[in-house]
Design a protein around this motif. Structure first.
Motif, PDB file in Angstrom:
ATOM      1  N   MET A 146       0.819  -1.208   0.000  1.00  0.00           N
ATOM      2  CA  MET A 146       0.000   0.000   0.000  1.00  0.00           C
ATOM      3  C   MET A 146       0.860   1.268   0.000  1.00  0.00           C
ATOM      4  SD  MET A 146      -2.967  -1.235   2.618  1.00  0.00           S
ATOM      5  CE  MET A 146      -3.893   0.274   2.554  1.00  0.00           C
ATOM      6  N   LEU A 147       2.092   1.153   0.445  1.00  0.00           N
ATOM      7  CA  LEU A 147       2.993   2.300   0.502  1.00  0.00           C
ATOM      8  C   LEU A 147       3.725   2.541  -0.815  1.00  0.00           C
ATOM      9  CD1 LEU A 147       4.515   1.651   4.021  1.00  0.00           C
ATOM     10  CD2 LEU A 147       2.800   3.355   3.420  1.00  0.00           C
ATOM     11  N   LYS A 148       3.519   1.684  -1.790  1.00  0.00           N
ATOM     12  CA  LYS A 148       4.240   1.744  -3.059  1.00  0.00           C
ATOM     13  C   LYS A 148       4.130   3.109  -3.732  1.00  0.00           C
ATOM     14  CE  LYS A 148       4.841  -1.510  -6.753  1.00  0.00           C
ATOM     15  NZ  LYS A 148       4.247  -2.613  -7.482  1.00  0.00           N
ATOM     16  N   THR A 149       2.938   3.670  -3.787  1.00  0.00           N
ATOM     17  CA  THR A 149       2.756   4.964  -4.456  1.00  0.00           C
ATOM     18  C   THR A 149       3.469   6.085  -3.705  1.00  0.00           C
ATOM     19  OG1 THR A 149       0.663   5.273  -3.286  1.00  0.00           O
ATOM     20  CG2 THR A 149       0.558   4.339  -5.499  1.00  0.00           C
ATOM     21  N   ILE A 150       3.497   5.984  -2.401  1.00  0.00           N
ATOM     22  CA  ILE A 150       4.186   7.010  -1.598  1.00  0.00           C
ATOM     23  C   ILE A 150       5.689   6.929  -1.830  1.00  0.00           C
ATOM     24  CG2 ILE A 150       4.705   7.765   0.755  1.00  0.00           C
ATOM     25  CD1 ILE A 150       1.851   6.798   1.482  1.00  0.00           C
ATOM     26  N   TRP A 151       6.230   5.725  -1.817  1.00  0.00           N
ATOM     27  CA  TRP A 151       7.678   5.561  -1.974  1.00  0.00           C
ATOM     28  C   TRP A 151       8.153   5.944  -3.366  1.00  0.00           C
ATOM     29  CZ3 TRP A 151       7.917   0.311   0.985  1.00  0.00           C
ATOM     30  CH2 TRP A 151       7.907   0.571   2.346  1.00  0.00           C
ATOM     31  N   LYS A 152       7.309   5.749  -4.378  1.00  0.00           N
ATOM     32  CA  LYS A 152       7.705   6.098  -5.745  1.00  0.00           C
ATOM     33  C   LYS A 152       7.600   7.588  -6.018  1.00  0.00           C
ATOM     34  CE  LYS A 152       6.896   1.819  -8.213  1.00  0.00           C
ATOM     35  NZ  LYS A 152       6.213   1.199  -9.339  1.00  0.00           N
ATOM     36  N   THR A 166       9.771  12.272   5.185  1.00  0.00           N
ATOM     37  CA  THR A 166       8.329  12.057   5.234  1.00  0.00           C
ATOM     38  C   THR A 166       7.993  10.615   4.885  1.00  0.00           C
ATOM     39  OG1 THR A 166       8.053  14.331   4.515  1.00  0.00           O
ATOM     40  CG2 THR A 166       6.123  12.915   4.408  1.00  0.00           C
ATOM     41  N   LYS A 167       8.713  10.048   3.952  1.00  0.00           N
ATOM     42  CA  LYS A 167       8.458   8.677   3.517  1.00  0.00           C
ATOM     43  C   LYS A 167       8.857   7.661   4.580  1.00  0.00           C
ATOM     44  CE  LYS A 167       9.327   9.512  -1.381  1.00  0.00           C
ATOM     45  NZ  LYS A 167      10.164   9.116  -2.511  1.00  0.00           N
ATOM     46  N   CYS A 214      12.782  -1.160   3.350  1.00  0.00           N
ATOM     47  CA  CYS A 214      12.086   0.114   3.133  1.00  0.00           C
ATOM     48  C   CYS A 214      13.018   1.152   2.517  1.00  0.00           C
ATOM     49  CB  CYS A 214      11.528   0.645   4.445  1.00  0.00           C
ATOM     50  SG  CYS A 214      10.159  -0.313   5.094  1.00  0.00           S
ATOM     51  N   LEU A 215      14.235   1.248   3.039  1.00  0.00           N
ATOM     52  CA  LEU A 215      15.176   2.236   2.514  1.00  0.00           C
ATOM     53  C   LEU A 215      15.538   1.953   1.063  1.00  0.00           C
ATOM     54  CD1 LEU A 215      17.553   2.833   5.542  1.00  0.00           C
ATOM     55  CD2 LEU A 215      15.829   4.380   4.616  1.00  0.00           C
ATOM     56  N   ARG A 216      15.695   0.679   0.719  1.00  0.00           N
ATOM     57  CA  ARG A 216      16.009   0.334  -0.670  1.00  0.00           C
ATOM     58  C   ARG A 216      14.846   0.709  -1.592  1.00  0.00           C
ATOM     59  NH1 ARG A 216      20.696  -2.480  -0.926  1.00  0.00           N
ATOM     60  NH2 ARG A 216      21.370  -3.353   1.044  1.00  0.00           N
ATOM     61  N   ARG A 217      13.618   0.517  -1.126  1.00  0.00           N
ATOM     62  CA  ARG A 217      12.455   0.906  -1.926  1.00  0.00           C
ATOM     63  C   ARG A 217      12.410   2.414  -2.113  1.00  0.00           C
ATOM     64  NH1 ARG A 217       7.725  -2.137  -3.623  1.00  0.00           N
ATOM     65  NH2 ARG A 217       8.284  -4.245  -3.092  1.00  0.00           N
TER      66      ARG A 217
END
Length: 163
Positions: free
Chosen positions: A3-9, A17-18, A48-51
């Motif tokens: 679900m966090l994919k759009t935020i991380w991209k 913030t991410k 998470c950091l790599r994403r």
């Protein structure tokens, strides 16, 4: 995680913030920690950091380089610092307060056979022993907040240099 994919991209959102450390470590000052728990949290943090940094396989970067790039310390350091600060808070409470009483409480009776369970108190005792302190000396140190904070910050840094 997905679900966090759009935020991380997103490129319009800043790295700070991410990074969801506050959500991940909610209440971490009262956790018992074992090497297994620390490892699992470290793996999640690195993932998470790599994403966030968009570093995917086969592109590789060491975890240390990734932390230097982001300016984020290892998650075990953050947990230990929070635990030290919480211990100082508890030790500054009145002697009749429930958390202060629970810190020194020992239950009656015999334990079952086997390895003792890892508890928050045993984790704290291990941390104090590593620094060469007892609960009584920690109580005296806790009165000076600046000294306790510097001890909390220095405790993990020394441990990493020894590794």
């Amino acid at each position: 995680f997905a679900m966090l994919k759009t935020i991380w991209k997103s490129t319009s959102i800043k790295l700070n913030t991410k990074y969801i450390l506050s959500v991940l470590l909610y209440g971490a000052e009262s956790w018992k920690t074992t090497s297994t728990i620390e490892l699992k949290l470290e793996v999640f943090q690195n993932k998470c950091l790599r994403r966030i940094l968009k570093i995917f396989w086969p592109n590789t970067i060491s975890n240390e380089d990734m932390r230097n790039r982001t300016g984020i310390s290892p998650i075990a350091d953050v947990i230990q610092k929070r635990r030290w600060l919480w211990l100082g808070h508890v030790l500054r409470m009145s002697t009749l307060s429930i958390p202060r009483t629970a810190l020194r409480w020992t239950p009656q009776g015999r334990r079952d056979r086997g390895r003792p369970k890892e508890t928050w108190r045993r984790t704290i005792d291990k941390d104090l022993k590593a620094k060469g302190l007892t609960i009584n000396t920690a109580t005296k140190i806790a009165e000076d907040r600046a000294k306790l904070k510097s001890l909390a910050i220095a405790s993990r840094a020394k441990r990493r240099r020894e590794d």
